[in-house]
Design a protein around this motif. Structure first.
Motif, PDB file in Angstrom:
ATOM      1  N   GLN A 125      25.895 -12.280 -18.180  1.00  0.00           N
ATOM      2  CA  GLN A 125      24.832 -12.480 -16.705  1.00  0.00           C
ATOM      3  C   GLN A 125      25.887 -13.906 -16.098  1.00  0.00           C
ATOM      4  OE1 GLN A 125      21.034 -12.843 -18.631  1.00  0.00           O
ATOM      5  NE2 GLN A 125      21.600 -10.434 -19.052  1.00  0.00           N
ATOM      6  N   ILE A 126      26.304 -15.107 -16.700  1.00  0.00           N
ATOM      7  CA  ILE A 126      26.286 -16.971 -16.659  1.00  0.00           C
ATOM      8  C   ILE A 126      27.727 -16.096 -15.825  1.00  0.00           C
ATOM      9  CG2 ILE A 126      27.010 -18.897 -17.513  1.00  0.00           C
ATOM     10  CD1 ILE A 126      24.680 -18.891 -19.883  1.00  0.00           C
ATOM     11  N   MET A 127      28.809 -16.003 -16.507  1.00  0.00           N
ATOM     12  CA  MET A 127      30.305 -15.515 -15.437  1.00  0.00           C
ATOM     13  C   MET A 127      29.741 -15.412 -14.589  1.00  0.00           C
ATOM     14  SD  MET A 127      32.260 -15.723 -18.667  1.00  0.00           S
ATOM     15  CE  MET A 127      32.766 -13.540 -19.380  1.00  0.00           C
ATOM     16  N   GLY A 128      28.732 -13.737 -14.358  1.00  0.00           N
ATOM     17  CA  GLY A 128      29.137 -13.094 -12.774  1.00  0.00           C
ATOM     18  C   GLY A 128      28.287 -13.433 -12.245  1.00  0.00           C
ATOM     19  N   TYR A 129      27.786 -14.389 -13.034  1.00  0.00           N
ATOM     20  CA  TYR A 129      26.889 -14.909 -11.062  1.00  0.00           C
ATOM     21  C   TYR A 129      27.604 -15.824 -10.744  1.00  0.00           C
ATOM     22  CZ  TYR A 129      24.550 -19.150  -8.970  1.00  0.00           C
ATOM     23  OH  TYR A 129      24.144 -19.976  -8.321  1.00  0.00           O
ATOM     24  N   LEU A 130      28.512 -16.974 -11.806  1.00  0.00           N
ATOM     25  CA  LEU A 130      29.604 -17.606 -11.150  1.00  0.00           C
ATOM     26  C   LEU A 130      30.918 -17.555 -10.400  1.00  0.00           C
ATOM     27  CD1 LEU A 130      29.980 -20.139 -14.196  1.00  0.00           C
ATOM     28  CD2 LEU A 130      29.370 -20.763 -12.302  1.00  0.00           C
ATOM     29  N   SER A 131      31.131 -15.689 -10.962  1.00  0.00           N
ATOM     30  CA  SER A 131      31.983 -15.143  -9.987  1.00  0.00           C
ATOM     31  C   SER A 131      31.683 -14.998  -8.985  1.00  0.00           C
ATOM     32  CB  SER A 131      32.154 -13.784 -10.940  1.00  0.00           C
ATOM     33  OG  SER A 131      32.936 -14.037 -11.879  1.00  0.00           O
ATOM     34  N   ARG A 132      30.213 -14.553  -8.025  1.00  0.00           N
ATOM     35  CA  ARG A 132      29.903 -14.541  -7.060  1.00  0.00           C
ATOM     36  C   ARG A 132      29.306 -15.573  -6.334  1.00  0.00           C
ATOM     37  NH1 ARG A 132      27.043 -11.042 -10.814  1.00  0.00           N
ATOM     38  NH2 ARG A 132      25.113 -12.517 -10.572  1.00  0.00           N
ATOM     39  N   HIS A 133      28.947 -16.422  -7.098  1.00  0.00           N
ATOM     40  CA  HIS A 133      29.002 -18.130  -6.431  1.00  0.00           C
ATOM     41  C   HIS A 133      30.581 -18.752  -5.513  1.00  0.00           C
ATOM     42  CE1 HIS A 133      28.648 -22.055  -5.986  1.00  0.00           C
ATOM     43  NE2 HIS A 133      27.074 -22.793  -5.480  1.00  0.00           N
ATOM     44  N   ALA A 134      31.357 -18.046  -7.211  1.00  0.00           N
ATOM     45  CA  ALA A 134      32.608 -18.789  -6.071  1.00  0.00           C
ATOM     46  C   ALA A 134      33.118 -17.865  -4.985  1.00  0.00           C
ATOM     47  CB  ALA A 134      33.568 -18.518  -7.272  1.00  0.00           C
ATOM     48  N   ALA A 135      33.154 -16.612  -4.952  1.00  0.00           N
ATOM     49  CA  ALA A 135      33.729 -15.516  -3.852  1.00  0.00           C
ATOM     50  C   ALA A 135      32.333 -16.006  -2.431  1.00  0.00           C
ATOM     51  CB  ALA A 135      33.273 -14.198  -4.507  1.00  0.00           C
ATOM     52  N   LYS A 136      31.418 -16.447  -2.801  1.00  0.00           N
ATOM     53  CA  LYS A 136      30.593 -16.377  -1.219  1.00  0.00           C
ATOM     54  C   LYS A 136      30.965 -17.847  -0.759  1.00  0.00           C
ATOM     55  CE  LYS A 136      26.032 -14.701  -3.026  1.00  0.00           C
ATOM     56  NZ  LYS A 136      24.673 -14.988  -3.579  1.00  0.00           N
ATOM     57  N   GLN A 137      31.849 -18.488  -1.610  1.00  0.00           N
ATOM     58  CA  GLN A 137      32.738 -20.224  -1.165  1.00  0.00           C
ATOM     59  C   GLN A 137      33.659 -19.925  -0.358  1.00  0.00           C
ATOM     60  OE1 GLN A 137      30.009 -22.736  -1.971  1.00  0.00           O
ATOM     61  NE2 GLN A 137      28.918 -21.432  -2.868  1.00  0.00           N
ATOM     62  N   GLY A 138      34.496 -18.816  -0.115  1.00  0.00           N
ATOM     63  CA  GLY A 138      35.689 -18.565   0.660  1.00  0.00           C
ATOM     64  C   GLY A 138      36.217 -20.052   0.096  1.00  0.00           C
ATOM     65  N   VAL A 139      37.664 -20.102   1.085  1.00  0.00           N
ATOM     66  CA  VAL A 139      38.258 -20.878   0.490  1.00  0.00           C
ATOM     67  C   VAL A 139      38.230 -22.194   0.871  1.00  0.00           C
ATOM     68  CG1 VAL A 139      41.136 -21.504   1.330  1.00  0.00           C
ATOM     69  CG2 VAL A 139      40.672 -18.874   0.768  1.00  0.00           C
ATOM     70  N   LYS A 140      38.165 -23.329   0.263  1.00  0.00           N
ATOM     71  CA  LYS A 140      38.103 -24.433   0.310  1.00  0.00           C
ATOM     72  C   LYS A 140      39.304 -25.211   1.565  1.00  0.00           C
ATOM     73  CE  LYS A 140      37.218 -29.045  -2.170  1.00  0.00           C
ATOM     74  NZ  LYS A 140      39.465 -29.746  -2.293  1.00  0.00           N
ATOM     75  N   ALA A 141      38.890 -25.779   2.315  1.00  0.00           N
ATOM     76  CA  ALA A 141      39.413 -25.641   4.131  1.00  0.00           C
ATOM     77  C   ALA A 141      40.151 -27.040   3.475  1.00  0.00           C
ATOM     78  CB  ALA A 141      38.725 -25.602   5.386  1.00  0.00           C
ATOM     79  N   GLU A 142      39.878 -28.246   2.775  1.00  0.00           N
ATOM     80  CA  GLU A 142      40.011 -29.110   3.176  1.00  0.00           C
ATOM     81  C   GLU A 142      40.235 -29.891   1.938  1.00  0.00           C
ATOM     82  OE1 GLU A 142      37.764 -32.069   6.157  1.00  0.00           O
ATOM     83  OE2 GLU A 142      38.545 -30.768   7.511  1.00  0.00           O
ATOM     84  N   PRO A 143      41.164 -30.932   1.957  1.00  0.00           N
ATOM     85  CA  PRO A 143      41.518 -31.820  -0.123  1.00  0.00           C
ATOM     86  C   PRO A 143      39.922 -32.810   0.227  1.00  0.00           C
ATOM     87  CG  PRO A 143      43.487 -31.564   0.577  1.00  0.00           C
ATOM     88  CD  PRO A 143      42.660 -31.150   2.220  1.00  0.00           C
ATOM     89  N   ASP A 144      39.186 -33.120  -0.402  1.00  0.00           N
ATOM     90  CA  ASP A 144      38.657 -34.386  -0.879  1.00  0.00           C
ATOM     91  C   ASP A 144      39.481 -35.471  -2.172  1.00  0.00           C
ATOM     92  OD1 ASP A 144      37.854 -32.023  -3.283  1.00  0.00           O
ATOM     93  OD2 ASP A 144      35.790 -31.389  -1.376  1.00  0.00           O
ATOM     94  N   ALA A 145      37.850 -35.757  -2.928  1.00  0.00           N
ATOM     95  CA  ALA A 145      38.377 -36.509  -3.572  1.00  0.00           C
ATOM     96  C   ALA A 145      37.991 -35.853  -5.187  1.00  0.00           C
ATOM     97  CB  ALA A 145      37.707 -37.670  -3.972  1.00  0.00           C
ATOM     98  N   ILE A 146      37.774 -34.956  -5.338  1.00  0.00           N
ATOM     99  CA  ILE A 146      37.480 -33.959  -6.273  1.00  0.00           C
ATOM    100  C   ILE A 146      38.597 -33.168  -6.303  1.00  0.00           C
ATOM    101  CG2 ILE A 146      36.204 -32.165  -7.417  1.00  0.00           C
ATOM    102  CD1 ILE A 146      33.679 -33.535  -5.570  1.00  0.00           C
ATOM    103  N   ASP A 147      39.179 -32.531  -5.895  1.00  0.00           N
ATOM    104  CA  ASP A 147      40.246 -31.775  -5.834  1.00  0.00           C
ATOM    105  C   ASP A 147      40.868 -31.689  -4.504  1.00  0.00           C
ATOM    106  OD1 ASP A 147      41.088 -30.217  -8.107  1.00  0.00           O
ATOM    107  OD2 ASP A 147      41.520 -29.041  -6.407  1.00  0.00           O
TER     108      ASP A 147
END
Length: 358
Positions: A125-147
């Motif tokens: 259940q935890i991994m399913g939630y994380l998969s859906r959450h990441a999918a909603k974020q889409g592609v990260k458009a710009e670099p930042d200090a985190i990654d």
């Protein structure tokens, strides 16, 4: 040669507190089968166990509980909390609590001080939630200090994933999941060297952050953890095994001669780390925050550490969002010592990016 601390040095499960639903989950059945001789104690909630949690309870049995007690339950609320420091999101945890006993740890302040490992068995259940959450974020458009490329998810905020991985495959499953997510990676900090994790093949989608501090101070406050030199010594191997290897200078504790000890640590890193590991190294620098109630508890089981952690002469009160009375170094002192350590990192570890320092 130093004795390599293994999970059997830290964890010998004699009692398992478990919610009634635990055997209905495959992960729950796996863990119960792994510890067949442990006494099983059914509880309504992994969060509310009076004999384990609470300021008054368990101080006398503090280390016994850390070593011998395991709690199993299902994670109820699945949410990602926004973060702006070493990750973009704090993921719903697959565990809570720790078998190690660092005397400055903030997690017991939240849960009630005596806080052995709780493993959440509803990992699908935890991994399913994380998969859906990441999918909603889409592609990260710009670099930042985190990654520069990925959304980064912290999975170890409330425990140590390296120790958790010795109990069950929750952490391995999470590492495997993030290999499949095109726009995300995971991260966690650790004070324990679990060599089994060298076989996980994370494919640079897991950032492991080895927590470091000067040896002398670690021996005093990092109770039941892997020695600092062993953490440094394994960093090249973890990088070779496919991890992004970072460090966390935390907590930074101020004392007479503190900066000289950090210089010695940096020199050891310079000697041990290979060029490939140095080239991808980054750190966060976090100075000590302590707590008045934890101070009182520590006086009952590890008073020597409080001589350096509890310093009213150089600390000021800072109330947390939950109303707890925390202490940190006075503003004028902290400005100076943060600047000194940042400058030391820049000069002694010029290859190491500083994500943030406070």
């Amino acid at each position: 040669m130093l004795h390599q601390k293994t999970i059997t040095d830290l964890l010998t499960i004699h009692q398992i507190y478990m919610e009634p639903s635990v055997p209905t989950y495959e992960r729950g059945r796996e863990i119960l089968a792994k510890y067949p001789d442990a006494e099983r104690i059914e509880v309504d909630s992994h969060w509310k166990i009076p004999e384990l949690f609470g300021f008054e309870g368990s101080v006398d049995d503090w280390l016994w509980n850390k070593k011998n007690v395991l709690i199993l339950g299902a994670k109820k609320g699945l949410t990602c909390r926004p973060n702006t420091r070493s990750s973009h999101w704090v993921a719903p945890s697959q565990s809570n609590g720790c078998t190690m006993s660092c005397s400055y740890c903030y997690v017991p302040r939240r849960k009630g001080y005596a806080n052995p490992i709780s493993i959440f068995v509803n990992i699908e259940q935890i991994m399913g939630y994380l998969s859906r959450h990441a999918a909603k974020q889409g592609v990260k458009a710009e670099p930042d200090a985190i990654d520069p490329k990925y959304w980064v998810y912290e999975i170890g905020e409330n425990g140590d994933c390296s120790a958790d991985a010795a109990i069950c495959n929750n952490v391995k499953d999470m590492i495997d999941l993030y290999k499949t997510l095109p726009n995300a990676k995971l991260t966690f900090a650790t004070k324990f060297v679990n060599r089994e994790m060298l076989s996980y093949d994370p494919q640079r989608k897991t950032r492991i952050r080895f927590s470091l501090m000067p040896h002398q101070m670690s021996r005093l406050v990092d109770v039941r953890t892997t020695p600092i030199s062993e953490r440094i010594a394994v960093m090249n191997e973890f990088r070779e095994a496919g991890y992004e290897v970072n460090v966390s200078f935390a907590p930074v504790i101020y004392y007479e001669g503190w900066l000289d000890d950090w210089y010695a640590l940096f020199e050891e890193m310079n000697q041990v780390l290979d060029e490939q590991t140095k080239a991808q190294l980054a750190t966060e620098i976090i100075f000590l925050t302590h707590n008045d109630r934890l101070h009182e508890v520590n006086l009952a089981w590890h008073p020597k550490a409080e001589e350096v952690l509890w310093r009213p002469d150089i600390q000021q009160v800072k109330y947390s969002q939950s109303g707890q009375r925390n202490v940190r170094y006075k503003n004028n002192i902290k400005r100076e010592i943060v600047g000194e350590l940042v400058e030391a990192v820049k000069t002694q570890l010029p290859y190491c990016q500083i994500r943030y320092a406070f």
